[in-house]
Design a protein around this motif. Structure first.
Motif, mmCIF file in Angstrom:
data_model
loop_
_atom_site.group_PDB
_atom_site.id
_atom_site.type_symbol
_atom_site.label_atom_id
_atom_site.label_comp_id
_atom_site.label_asym_id
_atom_site.label_seq_id
_atom_site.Cartn_x
_atom_site.Cartn_y
_atom_site.Cartn_z
ATOM 1 N N GLY A 76 0.922 -1.088 0.128
ATOM 2 C CA GLY A 76 -0.016 -0.147 0.019
ATOM 3 C C GLY A 76 0.983 1.108 0.170
ATOM 4 N N LEU A 77 2.109 1.144 0.756
ATOM 5 C CA LEU A 77 2.922 2.347 0.948
ATOM 6 C C LEU A 77 3.572 2.644 -0.607
ATOM 7 C CD1 LEU A 77 4.538 1.965 4.456
ATOM 8 C CD2 LEU A 77 2.831 3.655 3.569
ATOM 9 N N GLY A 78 3.972 1.331 -1.145
ATOM 10 C CA GLY A 78 4.602 1.585 -2.467
ATOM 11 C C GLY A 78 3.854 1.989 -3.504
ATOM 12 N N LEU A 79 2.544 1.818 -3.582
ATOM 13 C CA LEU A 79 1.740 2.307 -4.712
ATOM 14 C C LEU A 79 1.122 3.647 -4.123
ATOM 15 C CD1 LEU A 79 -0.564 -0.843 -5.738
ATOM 16 C CD2 LEU A 79 1.666 0.176 -6.727
ATOM 17 N N SER A 80 1.165 3.842 -2.916
ATOM 18 C CA SER A 80 0.871 5.307 -2.652
ATOM 19 C C SER A 80 1.843 6.209 -2.971
ATOM 20 C CB SER A 80 0.838 5.332 -1.023
ATOM 21 O OG SER A 80 -0.329 5.984 -0.652
ATOM 22 N N ASN A 81 2.954 6.028 -2.998
ATOM 23 C CA ASN A 81 4.071 6.773 -3.513
ATOM 24 C C ASN A 81 4.208 7.075 -4.997
ATOM 25 O OD1 ASN A 81 6.728 8.232 -3.808
ATOM 26 N ND2 ASN A 81 7.511 6.397 -4.465
ATOM 27 N N ILE A 82 3.277 6.173 -5.926
ATOM 28 C CA ILE A 82 3.096 6.320 -7.216
ATOM 29 C C ILE A 82 1.898 6.982 -7.541
ATOM 30 C CG2 ILE A 82 2.769 4.993 -9.663
ATOM 31 C CD1 ILE A 82 4.531 2.854 -8.114
ATOM 32 N N THR A 83 0.629 6.718 -6.962
ATOM 33 C CA THR A 83 -0.536 7.209 -7.264
ATOM 34 C C THR A 83 -0.839 8.293 -6.417
ATOM 35 O OG1 THR A 83 -1.807 5.979 -5.661
ATOM 36 C CG2 THR A 83 -1.344 4.890 -7.727
ATOM 37 N N LYS A 84 -0.508 8.639 -5.097
ATOM 38 C CA LYS A 84 -0.609 9.624 -4.337
ATOM 39 C C LYS A 84 -1.894 9.479 -3.701
ATOM 40 C CE LYS A 84 3.174 11.680 -5.643
ATOM 41 N NZ LYS A 84 3.819 10.828 -6.692
ATOM 42 N N LEU A 85 -2.365 8.263 -3.792
ATOM 43 C CA LEU A 85 -3.554 8.273 -2.992
ATOM 44 C C LEU A 85 -3.306 7.550 -1.447
ATOM 45 C CD1 LEU A 85 -5.640 6.009 -5.439
ATOM 46 C CD2 LEU A 85 -6.194 8.269 -4.756
ATOM 47 N N PRO A 86 -4.231 7.857 -0.487
ATOM 48 C CA PRO A 86 -3.808 7.216 0.940
ATOM 49 C C PRO A 86 -3.481 5.709 0.768
ATOM 50 C CG PRO A 86 -5.682 8.723 0.907
ATOM 51 C CD PRO A 86 -5.545 8.398 -0.745
ATOM 52 N N LYS A 87 -2.730 5.423 1.756
ATOM 53 C CA LYS A 87 -2.388 3.945 1.731
ATOM 54 C C LYS A 87 -3.584 2.867 2.016
ATOM 55 C CE LYS A 87 -2.273 1.689 5.128
ATOM 56 N NZ LYS A 87 -2.444 1.206 6.219
ATOM 57 N N HIS A 88 -4.531 3.267 2.854
ATOM 58 C CA HIS A 88 -5.324 2.508 3.299
ATOM 59 C C HIS A 88 -6.611 2.263 2.220
ATOM 60 C CE1 HIS A 88 -7.326 6.743 3.980
ATOM 61 N NE2 HIS A 88 -8.637 5.890 3.840
ATOM 62 N N LYS A 89 -6.700 3.188 1.308
ATOM 63 C CA LYS A 89 -7.558 2.789 0.073
ATOM 64 C C LYS A 89 -6.858 1.980 -0.813
ATOM 65 C CE LYS A 89 -10.046 7.304 -0.133
ATOM 66 N NZ LYS A 89 -10.154 8.505 -0.799
ATOM 67 N N ILE A 90 -5.455 2.016 -0.928
ATOM 68 C CA ILE A 90 -4.818 1.038 -1.799
ATOM 69 C C ILE A 90 -4.809 -0.226 -1.074
ATOM 70 C CG2 ILE A 90 -2.453 0.738 -2.887
ATOM 71 C CD1 ILE A 90 -2.391 3.657 -3.291
ATOM 72 N N VAL A 91 -4.512 -0.287 0.020
ATOM 73 C CA VAL A 91 -4.560 -2.063 0.769
ATOM 74 C C VAL A 91 -5.704 -2.639 0.455
ATOM 75 C CG1 VAL A 91 -4.803 -2.627 3.013
ATOM 76 C CG2 VAL A 91 -3.100 -1.198 2.646
ATOM 77 N N VAL A 92 -6.948 -1.874 0.377
ATOM 78 C CA VAL A 92 -8.265 -2.676 0.099
ATOM 79 C C VAL A 92 -8.133 -3.414 -1.356
ATOM 80 C CG1 VAL A 92 -10.600 -2.427 -0.187
ATOM 81 C CG2 VAL A 92 -9.481 -1.416 1.577
ATOM 82 N N ILE A 93 -7.706 -2.476 -2.392
ATOM 83 C CA ILE A 93 -7.567 -2.654 -3.786
ATOM 84 C C ILE A 93 -6.777 -3.940 -3.666
ATOM 85 C CG2 ILE A 93 -6.952 -2.107 -5.876
ATOM 86 C CD1 ILE A 93 -7.715 0.836 -5.196
ATOM 87 N N ASN A 94 -5.530 -3.855 -3.100
ATOM 88 C CA ASN A 94 -4.269 -4.802 -3.195
ATOM 89 C C ASN A 94 -4.957 -6.107 -2.591
ATOM 90 O OD1 ASN A 94 -2.818 -2.879 -4.208
ATOM 91 N ND2 ASN A 94 -1.382 -2.544 -2.605
ATOM 92 N N GLY A 95 -5.551 -5.923 -1.428
ATOM 93 C CA GLY A 95 -5.973 -7.252 -0.785
ATOM 94 C C GLY A 95 -7.121 -7.978 -1.757
ATOM 95 N N VAL A 96 -7.871 -7.059 -2.242
ATOM 96 C CA VAL A 96 -8.789 -7.820 -3.268
ATOM 97 C C VAL A 96 -8.086 -8.478 -4.327
ATOM 98 C CG1 VAL A 96 -10.775 -7.449 -4.745
ATOM 99 C CG2 VAL A 96 -10.676 -6.362 -2.686
ATOM 100 N N ILE A 97 -7.112 -7.850 -4.901
ATOM 101 C CA ILE A 97 -6.306 -8.416 -6.076
ATOM 102 C C ILE A 97 -5.516 -9.801 -5.692
ATOM 103 C CG2 ILE A 97 -4.484 -8.251 -7.694
ATOM 104 C CD1 ILE A 97 -5.175 -5.307 -7.722
ATOM 105 N N GLY A 98 -5.101 -9.669 -4.556
ATOM 106 C CA GLY A 98 -4.135 -10.801 -4.018
ATOM 107 C C GLY A 98 -4.971 -11.863 -3.719
ATOM 108 N N THR A 99 -6.279 -11.643 -3.105
ATOM 109 C CA THR A 99 -7.150 -12.712 -2.542
ATOM 110 C C THR A 99 -7.737 -13.367 -3.937
ATOM 111 O OG1 THR A 99 -7.673 -11.491 -0.593
ATOM 112 C CG2 THR A 99 -9.247 -13.351 -1.225
ATOM 113 N N VAL A 100 -8.331 -12.739 -4.787
ATOM 114 C CA VAL A 100 -8.868 -13.377 -5.987
ATOM 115 C C VAL A 100 -7.560 -14.104 -6.854
ATOM 116 C CG1 VAL A 100 -9.819 -12.435 -8.382
ATOM 117 C CG2 VAL A 100 -10.482 -11.395 -6.355
ATOM 118 N N ALA A 101 -6.455 -13.689 -6.947
ATOM 119 C CA ALA A 101 -5.488 -14.344 -7.752
ATOM 120 C C ALA A 101 -4.681 -15.303 -6.858
ATOM 121 C CB ALA A 101 -4.470 -13.360 -8.391
#
Length: 423
Positions: A289-314
């Protein structure tokens, strides 16, 4: 009213939000209680005598402790994550390379870890594997969403339980070998070289260790950050290797959950497996989440949810197809940490300009060159690949940076002389 990012994804952690020694220690122990280290310990246990094994683990953890301890010092001094520290060495957009690699591998390992929990539990309980993956992925994402506070709580629960249950398994395994003497008398059927063993020991955690600043930036004091990190490696990592090695010597199996199944410790096995993967996966998801926050400038907690969904589905696909690639990709991560360290301690003499006042260049191509050189050193030079990667990338970054600076100074001097002669 602007909402405050309590995880400080894109800024330094202020002193008012820093943690004391014990909270830092338990979070770092949660990081080093890494399931892959148990498998690596099992692999080493089957290829070395027990004395050789202990020597390799102590030397390997010394190297890892020095590497991660130095990163912890940087993080506590600056309050910055790995990704924000990378901006100084790589440039703002150049840091996106390291952030993407770190985030991508951590999402991948999150998915693999979720499946690693579901597969053996499904065999024991008969519960549908995709139900197990969905529930585990959701719970792990939920705790990672709440950041450092949740990581500390999970680690406070997980670390003692894993230690107790893992020690119980190791004690039973030692008994089956005839006690401590039987363990000391063990001779491997197929020995592995000490260089190969050291590569396994260091390589199993050095990629995740590169993310140390993501967690130690919350330490109130630099000393606390360094000591807690070094202790975590000499306790957490050593225990993981020991549990894997002793169980492997006794049963021929590297996975402690399978060892516990054989020891009729089914419920403890599920608890150990679940908690071990939970701490590992939460740290992975938090760091991604912190890594993609650095790229997208979005808050970490929002990206964590997206990353968690991707990791779980895959998860199952990653488990079946991606482990080898993730391991290979992991070799690209240690040079990032080495370049960050060399840039801070050698080129900038342990001091960076404050992050909020710093004007970063877009790309630092010298750091990109050093990163590629580190990967090449790990791949092609003889010796121990992780150490080759660290030394190679650091040396190239420092040497080429100084050469470029000298060349630039000469150019300025020549230009000034020409101006003087033309007046």
């Amino acid at each position: 009213m602007k909402q405050i990012d309590s995880e400080f994804s894109l800024e330094a952690v202020p002193q008012s939000h820093r943690n004391g020694f014990w909270k830092t220690l338990v979070v770092m122990l949660g990081l080093t209680f890494f399931s892959a280290s148990m498998w690596s310990g099992g692999e080493l246990g089957q290829g070395l005598t027990f004395i050789q094994f202990m020597g390799i683990v102590l030397v390997g953890n010394l190297v890892l402790g020095l590497y991660t301890g130095a990163l912890a010092y940087m993080a506590a001094k600056t309050g910055l994550s790995t990704h924000l520290l990378a901006r100084y060495a790589f440039g703002e957009k150049g840091s996106y390379l390291s952030s993407f690699l770190l985030a991508f591998t951590q999402i991948g390992w999150f998915g693999v870890g979720t499946a690693m929990f579901a597969v053996p539990v499904q065999k024991v309980t008969g519960i549908d594997i995709y139900v197990l993956i969905a529930v585990a992925g959701m719970l792990m994402t939920f705790t990672a969403f709440f950041g450092m506070k949740a990581l500390a709580v999970i680690s406070f629960i997980a670390v003692p339980l894993i230690s107790i249950l893992g020690s119980t398994s190791a004690w039973k395994a030692t008994e089956s070998l005839g006690g401590i003497q039987g363990l000391l008398d063990y001779q491997p059927a197929e020995a592995i070289s000490l260089a190969a063993a050291l590569t396994i020991c260091i390589g199993s955690f050095i990629s995740a260790g590169t993310l140390t600043p993501d967690f130690t930036r919350f330490a109130r004091r630099k000393r606390s950050a360094v000591i807690s990190t070094v202790i975590a490696f000499f306790i957490g990592n050593t225990l993981m290797f020991l549990f894997g090695a002793i169980g492997s010597i006794a049963t021929g199996l590297a996975d402690i959950s399978e060892v516990m199944f054989m020891q009729n410790l089914i419920i403890p096995a599920i608890i150990v497996l679940g908690l071990n993967i939970w701490t590992t996966n939460d740290n992975a998801l938090y760091a991604s989440g912190l890594g993609l926050s650095n790229i997208t400038k979005l808050p970490k907690h929002k990206i964590v949810v997206i990353n968690g969904v991707i990791g779980t589905v895959a998860a199952m696909w990653l488990y079946n197809n991606f482990v080898g690639f993730l391991t290979l990709l992991g070799s690209a991560l240690p040079p990032i940490g080495a370049i960050i360290l060399a840039d801070f301690f050698i080129l900038n003499r342990g001091n960076y300009q404050a992050f909020k006042t710093m004007k970063f260049k877009s790309f630092n191509w010298v750091a990109i060159l050093a990163w590629a050189s580190g990967i090449a050193a790990a791949t092609f030079l003889p010796g121990i690949p992780p150490i080759n990667a660290l030394i190679g990338s650091a040396v190239i970054h420092v040497a080429v940076t100084k050469l470029v600076a000298q060349f630039s100074e000469k150019e300025v001097m020549i230009t000034n002389k020409e101006k003087v002669s033309n007046t």
